[in-house]
Structure formats: structure tokens, C-alpha cells
Write a protein that holds these residues in place. Structure first.
Motif, PDB file in Angstrom:
ATOM      1  N   HIS A 180      21.819  10.042  53.305  1.00  0.00           N
ATOM      2  CA  HIS A 180      22.936  10.332  54.214  1.00  0.00           C
ATOM      3  C   HIS A 180      22.732  11.620  55.008  1.00  0.00           C
ATOM      4  O   HIS A 180      23.566  12.519  55.002  1.00  0.00           O
ATOM      5  CB  HIS A 180      24.282  10.342  53.487  1.00  0.00           C
ATOM      6  N   HIS A 198      22.313   2.074  50.520  1.00  0.00           N
ATOM      7  CA  HIS A 198      23.032   3.138  49.808  1.00  0.00           C
ATOM      8  C   HIS A 198      24.522   2.835  49.685  1.00  0.00           C
ATOM      9  O   HIS A 198      25.270   2.957  50.656  1.00  0.00           O
ATOM     10  CB  HIS A 198      22.824   4.452  50.581  1.00  0.00           C
ATOM     11  N   LYS A 258      17.994   9.189  42.010  1.00  0.00           N
ATOM     12  CA  LYS A 258      18.789  10.056  42.874  1.00  0.00           C
ATOM     13  C   LYS A 258      19.287  11.298  42.150  1.00  0.00           C
ATOM     14  O   LYS A 258      19.709  11.232  41.001  1.00  0.00           O
ATOM     15  CB  LYS A 258      20.006   9.289  43.392  1.00  0.00           C
ATOM     16  N   ASP A 311      26.794   4.504  52.480  1.00  0.00           N
ATOM     17  CA  ASP A 311      27.351   5.260  51.350  1.00  0.00           C
ATOM     18  C   ASP A 311      28.721   4.686  50.967  1.00  0.00           C
ATOM     19  O   ASP A 311      29.624   5.417  50.554  1.00  0.00           O
ATOM     20  CB  ASP A 311      27.468   6.751  51.706  1.00  0.00           C
ATOM     21  N   HIS A 336      27.901   2.742  46.418  1.00  0.00           N
ATOM     22  CA  HIS A 336      28.303   3.076  45.048  1.00  0.00           C
ATOM     23  C   HIS A 336      29.194   1.969  44.519  1.00  0.00           C
ATOM     24  O   HIS A 336      30.016   1.428  45.252  1.00  0.00           O
ATOM     25  CB  HIS A 336      29.031   4.420  45.015  1.00  0.00           C
TER      26      HIS A 336
HETATM   27 ZN   LIG Z   1      26.140   8.208  47.966  1.00  0.00          ZN
END
Ligand SMILES: [Zn+2]
Length: 451
Positions: A243, A62, A147, A315, A64
Motif C-alpha cells: 500500500h 492485499h 508481512k 487493502d 484482510h
Molecule cells: Zn493491509
């Protein structure tokens, strides 16, 4: 014995079931042989592991990309940081407003040109067109995971340039994914409650990191887990709670046993606590869902030990933040991919919270299995890709922009961390050694999940 391309000898080899002293051989970019004796095969190149620990490359479920930097640049800098930290596969939750039929091939080309890691792309559902096209995304690109940001319900998105999402979108997405056994990944946080709790805290004038946690209480996450687990049961679609920040959320998920929610927690929920780290990291630690306290963190470790939590991500969002930034206006999210494995070794293995076997399960094998790449990735086993990290378990350093490759401040900033990668191997190729990348970007590929 057949000649090998590469042998790593004199190391402790960590598999999901055991650790043994010996050697590992690579041929044609795959692990070709393992041995616990003193006679590895002849190889073109032999690396002396000097008694260090050889682990599978970490699989990051995970992150970005392209949020605060252009996509190409972010692919390069984030994958470089990953490799330096022993992570060899990374999985961004990518998003665009346009149809992914149009955008996905562009991302594939960018990754082939700029990445040091292999990549699995998860797609963020942004609008009804995306939901309608899910079967095409799966068929054409093999995308397994979709997602939804439930923190982007109407009350939260007024200032963001995105369409609000709601439970109806989640339900429709699940109905689309169920037929091919796809995964719906969810940011569980009921922002309809947060719209009351957060302003109430802000109105007190507090600016400490703990205020952010107090404004987004645990029960908001738990409430959404129940709603989504119920829809999952109705539709038969598997969900991943992304998360997961609260141990209460682990207990909540356990009540839904027909289609058990898969749980992902983050390294920072296990290792960084606002009541202790608040003054050290300040606004760097702002994220959604927020950091929780140490007692909660210990319960999350316990959930890992009994197998209730499947994966541990970061994340990661590349961004430059500082301790003294204003809590209420600074962006949420933080970098962390480079320090993930060291933190798990230091706070997990060294402090006796998890074994090396539990570490390689949650940090490599389980995410590879969940996202259907474990035929190639996720563990040290004959026939799998030779994605490896050699770790000096005794190396100790204080985390800072000066002591890390990426130079970005992370929530571990100022922490003393023990257990660091010495070298990283991807596809049998030595790509990183003691602070230096040894190859040019463009060695990574987008991986297709098997059906
Ligand atoms: Zn995220």
C-alpha cells in the motif's frame, strides 16, 4: 476443432499485449482456444458477449479477513463481493498468535467451504516463533510472502493486543526468506515519528479527514522504505512495499537498484483524495497509511505507466463505517474489493491515464507473477484457468450500498463510476451475472505458489 464446454463470442478480448475482437473457448475449466474470426468452435454453452470487453479475472494482492467479522463469514461475504466486482483471486494477509502450522490448515478448510474466489494466503509475522518457523511454512504450505507491520512498533501497539515488531524482526524475517527467494511484505510507516506528528494534529481539535493525512506525513513512509530497502540489499531478500501511498516513496525505492523493492499501491490512493472527497466520505476514508492528495495520485498513475509500480490492491477490510463517525476513534481501514476494477476502468482507462493493457498487467498478471501463480492465473492465454470478467465499458452508476453487491460503504461512495462487470466466470463456470451470484459458496481453493 475439438468441442468446447463454453464459448464467449462477439467480445473484445484483452490480453497483456493487445485487444482484439473475437471469441474465447473453454475446455476442462481452462482457456482452450482463442480466435479473431467469426467461427468459434461448437460448445455446450455459448455466451454472446454483445460487444463487451473480456478481461482476465482481477487478482487482488492485499486484503484482510476475519478482522471485524468471524473468519468463515468474512471469507464468504468478501469473496462474493470480489466476484461481483470481477476479482477471482484474493490474497489475505492472515494473522494469528498461534503457530501457523496449526492455524493454516483450518483456514484452508474454511476457504474450501465458504469461498467464491481462489485464495493465496500471505502470513503476518506476529512473534519470534513465526519467524523461526518460516522455512516450515514455506515447505509445508508453499507460502511465499510474509508481512510485517512496521506501524506496530512499540509506540503504536500499547492498546492493541499484539506484540510489538521492530527492525530486528524485519531483518530476521528477511534472513529466513532469502534462501527460498521468499518475499517480505512491509507496511512502511515510521510510527516513532507518527507518535509526535499525530497527537500534534489531534490537539488542534480538527476532525476532518485531511487531519488524519496531515498527522501521518509522507516522509514517515519514505524513511521506512530506505531502512527496509537497505536491509533487503544486505540480506538479498526481496521486499514488497505494501500500500505505497506516496509518490516520494516511488522515487525513494528507485534509489535501491541492487534488489529493487516491489511496489504495490492501492486503488484508493489513485482515485480518492481527502481535499476533494473529505466531506463526501468523512471517516470512511480513515486508513493507514492515509489517503494523500490528487497531485500525489497523478504521480502514482504516472509511475504505473512507466512500470515502476507493479501491483494495485485495495487493502480491503470488511467493516461498517459511516461518514459521520468520529475520525479519532473510528477503526482504520475500509472495504473496496468490489469497486476496485470499476474504479480502475473509470478513473484509469476512461480518463486516459492507463491503457487496458496496463490495467490487466497491474490488476492481474503482475500480482499473479509476483506471488507465483501465473502458471494458472493472471491473463487470458491458452492453458490458463478460465477466470474471466465481461465488462460493459459504458455502464455508469453512482456507487452506494444500494448499487453494489456487498452493501458496505467504500471510499468510492457517491462517485460516478463508468465500466462495470456484467458477468464473472471462474474456472469456466458462470458464477455471477448482473447482480446475481449463480452458485453456492465453496468453489474457491487455497492456491499453492510454485517454488
Ligand atoms: Zn493491509
Amino acid at each position: 476443432m475439438a468441442k468446447a464446454d463454453l464459448v464467449i463470442k462477439n467480445c473484445h478480448i484483452v490480453t497483456p499485449t493487445t485487444t482484439f475482437s473475437g471469441w474465447l473457448a473453454v475446455r476442462d475449466s481452462k482457456i482452450s482456444a482463442l480466435g479473431d474470426d467469426d467461427s468459434p468452435p461448437v460448445a455446450q454453452e455459448t455466451i454472446d458477449g454483445r460487444g463487451h470487453y473480456l478481461l482476465p479475472g482481477r487478482v487482488e494482492p492485499h486484503i484482510h479477513l476475519g478482522v471485524h467479522y468471524p473468519f468463515d463469514q468474512d471469507v464468504e461475504q468478501t469473496s462474493a463481493a470480489a466476484i461481483a466486482g470481477g476479482t477471482t483471486v484474493m490474497m489475505p494477509h492472515n494473522r494469528a498468535k498461534a503457530s501457523y502450522l496449526e492455524v493454516y490448515p483450518r483456514w484452508e478448510r474454511s476457504i474450501a467451504e465458504h469461498s467464491y474466489c481462489d485464495v493465496v494466503i500471505h502470513l503476518q509475522i506476529q512473534n519470534r516463533q513465526h519467524i523461526d518457523e518460516i522455512p516450515l511454512y514455506h515447505e509445508r504450505f508453499g507460502v511465499l510472502c510474509y508481512k510485517l507491520h512496521l506501524d506496530y512498533r512499540a509506540p503504536a501497539v500499547a492498546e492493541l493486543d499484539i506484540e510489538p515488531l521492530d527492525d530486528g524482526d524485519a531483518y530476521l524475517t528477511m534472513k529466513q526468506c532469502a534462501p527460498f527467494n521468499g518475499l517480505v511484505a512491509l507496511h512502511c510507516e515510521d510510527v516513532e515519528i507518527v507518535r509526535y506528528t499525530l497527537p500534534a494534529i489531534q490537539a488542534t481539535g480538527r476532525k476532518d479527514l485531511q487531519a488524519w493525512s496531515d498527522g501521518r506525513p509522507a516522509f514517515c513512509e519514505v524513511a521506512d522504505i530506505h531502512t527496509m530497502a537497505y536491509l533487503s540489499e544486505l540480506t538479498g531478500c526481496r521486499i514488497v512495499v505494501l500500500h505505497l501511498s506516496t509518490a516520494d516513496g516511488v522515487d525513494a525505492a528507485a534509489r535501491w537498484s541492487k534488489v529493487p523493492p516491489v511496489l504495490e499501491t492501492l486503488v484508493q490512493f489513485l482515485t480518492v483524495f481527502p481535499e476533494e472527497a473529505g466531506t463526501r466520505i468523512g471517516a470512511i476514508g480513515k486508513m493507514n497509511p492515509p489517503l494523500r492528495d490528487r497531485a500525489n495520485g497523478e504521480r502514482l498513475w504516472e509511475a504505473i505507466r512507466r512500470g515502476a509500480i507493479a501491483t494495485v490492491g485495495t487493502d480491503h477490510i470488511a467493516c461498517e463505517k459511516h461518514e459521520t463517525d468520529d475520525l479519532w476513534s473510528v477503526t482504520a481501514g475500509m472495504p473496496g474489493i468490489e469497486v476496485a476494477l470499476p474504479l480502475l476502468l473509470s478513473e484509469g482507462v476512461h480518463k486516459g491515464r492507463i491503457s487496458l493493457q496496463q490495467l490487466v498487467q497491474v490488476a492481474a498478471l503482475n500480482p499473479a507473477r509476483l506471488y507465483h501463480i501465473d502458471d494458472r492465473k493472471g491473463s487470458i492465454a491458452i492453458g490458463k484457468d478460465a477466470d474471466l470478467v465481461l465488462v460493459d465499458m459504458e455502464a455508469e452508476r453512482v456507487v452506494s450500498p444500494e448499487t453494489t453487491f456487498s452493501k458496505l460503504k467504500t471510499p468510492a461512495n457517491g462517485m460516478t463510476v463508468k465500466g462495470w462487470p456484467v458477468l464473472t466466470i471462474k474456472g469456466g463456470q458462470l458464477v455471477y451475472r448482473e447482480g446475481q451470484l449463480l452458485v453456492k459458496p465453496g468453489i474457491g481453493r487455497v492456491l499453492r505458489s510454485y517454488p
